[in-house]
Design an enzyme around this catalytic site. Sequence first.
Site, short mmCIF file in Angstrom:
data_model
loop_
_atom_site.label_atom_id
_atom_site.label_comp_id
_atom_site.label_asym_id
_atom_site.label_seq_id
_atom_site.Cartn_x
_atom_site.Cartn_y
_atom_site.Cartn_z
N ASN A 115 -5.81 5.81 -1.14
CA ASN A 115 -5.21 6.27 0.11
C ASN A 115 -4.78 7.72 0.02
OD1 ASN A 115 -5.59 3.90 1.51
ND2 ASN A 115 -3.59 3.06 1.02
N SER A 128 0.81 -1.22 0.00
CA SER A 128 0.00 0.00 0.00
C SER A 128 0.84 1.26 0.00
CB SER A 128 -0.99 0.03 1.17
OG SER A 128 -0.58 -0.73 2.23
N GLU A 157 -6.79 -1.63 -6.95
CA GLU A 157 -6.01 -0.71 -7.77
C GLU A 157 -4.95 -1.52 -8.52
OE1 GLU A 157 -6.29 3.36 -5.11
OE2 GLU A 157 -4.56 2.07 -4.75
N HIS A 213 -3.50 -3.71 -5.57
CA HIS A 213 -3.73 -3.20 -4.21
C HIS A 213 -5.19 -3.39 -3.81
CE1 HIS A 213 -3.90 0.41 -1.28
NE2 HIS A 213 -3.47 -0.65 -0.65
P1 NAD Z 1 -0.04 -9.36 8.03
O1 NAD Z 1 1.06 -9.10 8.98
O2 NAD Z 1 -1.41 -9.58 8.56
O3 NAD Z 1 0.33 -10.66 7.15
C1 NAD Z 1 1.59 -10.86 6.57
C2 NAD Z 1 1.86 -12.37 6.50
O4 NAD Z 1 3.07 -12.58 5.77
C3 NAD Z 1 2.05 -13.01 7.87
O5 NAD Z 1 1.17 -14.10 8.00
C4 NAD Z 1 3.50 -13.46 7.85
O6 NAD Z 1 3.71 -14.69 8.54
C5 NAD Z 1 3.75 -13.64 6.36
N1 NAD Z 1 5.18 -13.60 6.01
C6 NAD Z 1 6.18 -12.90 6.59
N2 NAD Z 1 7.34 -13.16 5.95
C7 NAD Z 1 7.07 -14.02 4.96
C8 NAD Z 1 7.85 -14.66 3.97
N3 NAD Z 1 9.16 -14.44 3.88
N4 NAD Z 1 7.23 -15.52 3.12
C9 NAD Z 1 5.92 -15.77 3.21
N5 NAD Z 1 5.12 -15.17 4.13
C10 NAD Z 1 5.69 -14.32 4.99
O7 NAD Z 1 0.00 -8.17 6.99
P2 NAD Z 1 -1.21 -7.59 6.10
O8 NAD Z 1 -1.93 -6.55 6.88
O9 NAD Z 1 -1.98 -8.72 5.50
O10 NAD Z 1 -0.39 -6.82 4.97
C11 NAD Z 1 0.24 -7.49 3.90
C12 NAD Z 1 0.53 -6.51 2.78
O11 NAD Z 1 -0.70 -5.93 2.35
C13 NAD Z 1 1.43 -5.34 3.16
O12 NAD Z 1 2.24 -5.01 2.06
C14 NAD Z 1 0.45 -4.22 3.46
O13 NAD Z 1 1.00 -2.95 3.26
C15 NAD Z 1 -0.62 -4.51 2.42
N6 NAD Z 1 -1.96 -4.00 2.72
C16 NAD Z 1 -2.49 -4.07 3.97
C17 NAD Z 1 -3.77 -3.59 4.22
C18 NAD Z 1 -4.37 -3.68 5.59
O14 NAD Z 1 -5.33 -2.95 5.88
N7 NAD Z 1 -3.90 -4.54 6.49
C19 NAD Z 1 -4.53 -3.05 3.18
C20 NAD Z 1 -3.99 -3.02 1.89
C21 NAD Z 1 -2.70 -3.49 1.68
#
Ligand code: NAD
Length: 393
Positions: free
Chosen positions: A185, A114, A147, A135
């Site tokens: 965003n 994001s 997106e 996204h």
């Molecule tokens: P999260 O922490 O809930 O999940 C991330 C997952 O990735 C975890 O389960 C972790 O164990 C796993 N992980 C870590 N290292 C890893 C690796 N080397 N290989 C495989 N898996 C691995 O995070 P999230 O909130 O789901 O966010 C993930 C992405 O999505 C980020 O880039 C974030 O910016 C983006 N995002 C988040 C949101 C939100 O509201 N949470 C919204 C849009 C985009």
Amino acid sequence: MGVVGSGTMGAGIAQIAAQGGMEAVLHDSDGAALEAGLERARAGLERSAEKGRLSGEAAASAIARLRAAPGMEALGGCRLVIEAAPERLDLKRELFAGLEAICDPGAVLATNTSSLSVTAIAAEAERPERIVGMHFFNPPPAMKLVEIVAGDESSEDALAAATEAGEAMGRTPIRARDAIGFVANRCARPFTLESLRMLGEGVAEHEEIDRVCRIGGGFRMGPFELMDLIGVEVNFAVAQSFWEQSFGEPRWRPHPLQQRMVASGRLGRKTGRGFYDYGGDGPHRAPDPELEAERPIFDEDELEAAAGPRAPEILGRIGAQIANEACFALGEGVASAEDIDTAMKLGFNWPLGPLAWGERLGWSRALGTLEELRELHGDGYRAARLLRERAGA
Ligand code: NAD
């Protein structure tokens, strides 16, 4: 299709992929997170069936299309992989290098980042033209927007494939340039920032600003309730990231009130206290009286009658700034006018897109508001060239 990272976003993305008819392979480096993510995706599909949004049969076949893979090699046969791992550039680059080594050269590799640049994530890749941004919004099964972000090297072919996949997943894809915060965003920034400024200046208390946004603006939630829901520290981190990435764009200057809230541990619902108190038994605010008028209300007298004497100023400032930010984004070629409005309606549930808002508010009224505020508070209120043009100035 494959999903890397089965956290908050990854599990939801796998769920909608399976629901959209794809074989979805979910991978996570943490075994417990992988199991939990798979379980959440399954439970989400079952819940959709219980609520009648999906037939029992469709849910069962979607569940059968979901698979968990403890090793990343299992993603080798995927035509599309969406990376939803933690928001760290080094980690994402490493994951894309690994994916390039195991996937077919024609596969599309997407990142759900994001705030990082898609171009930067793809910089060290062998085939940066196959890397795009996809996204999604939280929670993916409920939010219709995706997106499709074009990095500098992304090929039209890869972007088209990602768009098609987004549609198959039941989302509405919009096209965005790889610019700070992409579309939704970015265009949402002034909703909370302008509200914090008004609170700081003593224009009104947070309850009143929120109420005016709901009653007069037709937003489902006011800006302060929203910050409490997502976490005041999360909103502050996003504000800081915009500020830093832009080398201090005055429109994006974070507000000291956010920092003070974070320093005092008032992070919102998660800590029981943010702008509102969530400690008691009752709701954090009084319910809104029912009103039948169409929202948002642009007529000043009507707005005052519905939401109080300060409503025209409060909503006028928010409206001018959201329309202004959308004009900057449009002028910079971040997305088309139609996609900007779609992004805000689907990504943030806004009742109207920010460009439609400017149109309804009146561009010259918006410009007048911005010029008056710039006089008082400086360049944080500089009007976009496109807004000036629309105002006929
Ligand atoms: P999260 O922490 O809930 O999940 C991330 C997952 O990735 C975890 O389960 C972790 O164990 C796993 N992980 C870590 N290292 C890893 C690796 N080397 N290989 C495989 N898996 C691995 O995070 P999230 O909130 O789901 O966010 C993930 C992405 O999505 C980020 O880039 C974030 O910016 C983006 N995002 C988040 C949101 C939100 O509201 N949470 C919204 C849009 C985009």
